[in-house]
Design an enzyme around this catalytic site. Sequence first.
Site, short mmCIF file in Angstrom:
data_model
loop_
_atom_site.label_atom_id
_atom_site.label_comp_id
_atom_site.label_asym_id
_atom_site.label_seq_id
_atom_site.Cartn_x
_atom_site.Cartn_y
_atom_site.Cartn_z
N GLY A 1 0.76 -1.24 0.00
CA GLY A 1 0.00 0.00 0.00
C GLY A 1 0.79 1.28 0.00
N PRO B 1 4.77 -4.99 -0.32
CG PRO B 1 6.91 -4.01 -0.21
CD PRO B 1 6.06 -5.13 0.36
N GLY B 2 4.06 -3.60 -3.52
CA GLY B 2 4.17 -3.84 -4.96
C GLY B 2 4.61 -2.55 -5.63
NE ARG B 3 0.49 2.28 -5.91
CZ ARG B 3 -0.55 2.21 -6.77
NH1 ARG B 3 -0.44 2.74 -7.96
NH2 ARG B 3 -1.66 1.61 -6.41
NE ARG C 1 -1.82 2.71 -11.66
CZ ARG C 1 -1.71 3.85 -11.06
NH1 ARG C 1 -1.08 4.85 -11.64
NH2 ARG C 1 -2.21 4.03 -9.86
CE1 TYR D 1 -7.92 1.69 -10.19
CE2 TYR D 1 -5.84 1.84 -11.37
CZ TYR D 1 -6.82 1.09 -10.76
OH TYR D 1 -6.67 -0.27 -10.71
CB CYS E 1 -12.52 3.39 -31.30
SG CYS E 1 -11.53 3.14 -32.76
CD GLU E 2 -13.61 2.75 -24.62
OE1 GLU E 2 -13.90 3.50 -23.67
OE2 GLU E 2 -13.66 1.53 -24.58
CE1 TYR F 1 -1.06 -3.56 -8.77
CE2 TYR F 1 0.04 -1.59 -7.94
CZ TYR F 1 -0.46 -2.87 -7.74
OH TYR F 1 -0.36 -3.44 -6.50
N1 LLP Z 1 -1.13 -7.10 -0.77
C1 LLP Z 1 -2.41 -7.28 -1.14
C2 LLP Z 1 -3.22 -8.27 -0.44
C3 LLP Z 1 -2.96 -6.50 -2.18
O1 LLP Z 1 -4.22 -6.68 -2.53
C4 LLP Z 1 -2.14 -5.53 -2.83
C5 LLP Z 1 -2.68 -4.71 -3.92
C6 LLP Z 1 -0.81 -5.41 -2.43
C7 LLP Z 1 -0.34 -6.20 -1.39
C8 LLP Z 1 0.14 -4.44 -3.06
O2 LLP Z 1 -0.25 -3.12 -2.90
P1 LLP Z 1 0.74 -1.94 -3.33
O3 LLP Z 1 1.95 -2.01 -2.43
O4 LLP Z 1 1.14 -2.16 -4.73
O5 LLP Z 1 -0.04 -0.72 -3.15
N2 LLP Z 1 -4.35 -1.49 -9.94
C9 LLP Z 1 -4.25 -0.49 -8.90
C10 LLP Z 1 -3.68 -1.04 -7.62
C11 LLP Z 1 -4.43 -2.25 -7.10
C12 LLP Z 1 -3.83 -2.81 -5.85
C13 LLP Z 1 -4.46 -4.10 -5.49
N3 LLP Z 1 -3.89 -4.75 -4.36
C14 LLP Z 1 -3.45 0.69 -9.43
O6 LLP Z 1 -3.05 0.69 -10.57
O7 LLP Z 1 -3.27 1.67 -8.71
#
Ligand code: LLP
Length: 411
Positions: free
Chosen positions: A235, A270-272, A308, A312, A339-340, A367
């Site tokens: 997050g 963490p992902g993002r 994105r 969003y 085409c949007e 993402y």
């Molecule tokens: N753990 C769980 C259980 C999750 O559902 C998620 C993201 C993460 C970790 C990683 O979250 P991050 O660190 O990346 O914030 N498509 C959207 C984001 C969707 C996130 C879904 N879950 C975007 O492009 O902003």
Amino acid sequence: MPHFSDTHVESLPFAELAERFGTPLYVYSRAALTQHFLAFQQALSHRPHQICYAVKANANIAVLNVLARLGAGFDIVSRGELERVLAAGGMPEKVVFSGVGKLDHEIERALAVGIGCFNVESAFELTQLNSIATGMQKTANIAIRINPDIDAQTHPYISTGLKENKFGIPWREAFALYEKASRMPNINTVGLACHIGSQLTQLAPFIETFDQMYTYYLALKNAGILLKHIDLGGGLGVCYQQEIPPTPQAYVAALLARMTDPSVEILISPGRAIAANAGVLLTRVIHLKQVADKNFAVVDAAMNDLIRPALYQIEHAIVPVNTQSNAPKRRYDIVGPICETGDFLGKNRDLALEPGDLLTIRAAGAYGFSMSSHYNSRPSAAEIMVDQAQAYVVRDRETLASLFAGEHCLP
Ligand code: LLP
């Protein structure tokens, strides 16, 4: 030195990469990925911890492999993600399996390879997991995902910790479920999990969540259910335009400062924060179009490559690669060929552009490709990773033939 400048990634010019690999092109930096991962790892180095990179952010196996080699674990939400982690050399025991709708075959495969933990999101799932594990004579490690009912103060689509969201279990139900789980012979309760949302730019919701989780951890301990880890999910946000999210160091320090029991393992996913600023989307201007009072720069990337902005309303920075342009500066909407009207990558950007110019769309490493589609029958972009002075294709540009290779006409 930043890994991405206006004109270069590491020591390689974007112009050269566009010539070599074509556009639209996702360009990742190994050094940036590494640096972002190590920031979390170093901040947590004095505590038992596990960093489970959220595969959904960018699932390319080269990305997973770079992180696996640094010792990362992985947060997965499907069997497809599990297979990617295994193919990339990730260790199954460092995998946590999240998600509200796990299928039997996904659970079976995860048990067979011995993943570290299932994050259970419902009473149904606990029973499902126990019965599959019993049938396979395996023991499933579990954490229960709590829904703490905390507002992550982020976009509603990526807010997951409110009671009206589909994720997790309220504490009062979770407690009973822990008691039930602790009596199941093929279930081993090891953790407590949550994830309140994505792209958080404030510490307060994280701290509030952590305080709740830690209280629950202690309550379970008092009830004789001793857990090994607390999983706080992912997050942590990044800067797209003006946001100033906390650094990984500040985020980790705030959590650790509130933890009085140093033996409990902290797990984060963490992902993002790891992938976003390790990648850009490189695109070329096809032509410039003026209608009424508006200027459009039509580029060769589109919402199918990066959804994105449309989904969003997130404003990714868009930077011209040619910094010496003599073209007049105008206010442009940067749009794709789809085409949007929703097919835009950025709006109202003051840029000096000419047809053929290259642009980089920033912070697209998370993402970006992972949410791409084939809409309008557009083949997937290629992905490359730059490692110092070398560029490697980590996903071939999709061919037109492969676009419909699995489709069949009626006899
Ligand atoms: N753990 C769980 C259980 C999750 O559902 C998620 C993201 C993460 C970790 C990683 O979250 P991050 O660190 O990346 O914030 N498509 C959207 C984001 C969707 C996130 C879904 N879950 C975007 O492009 O902003």
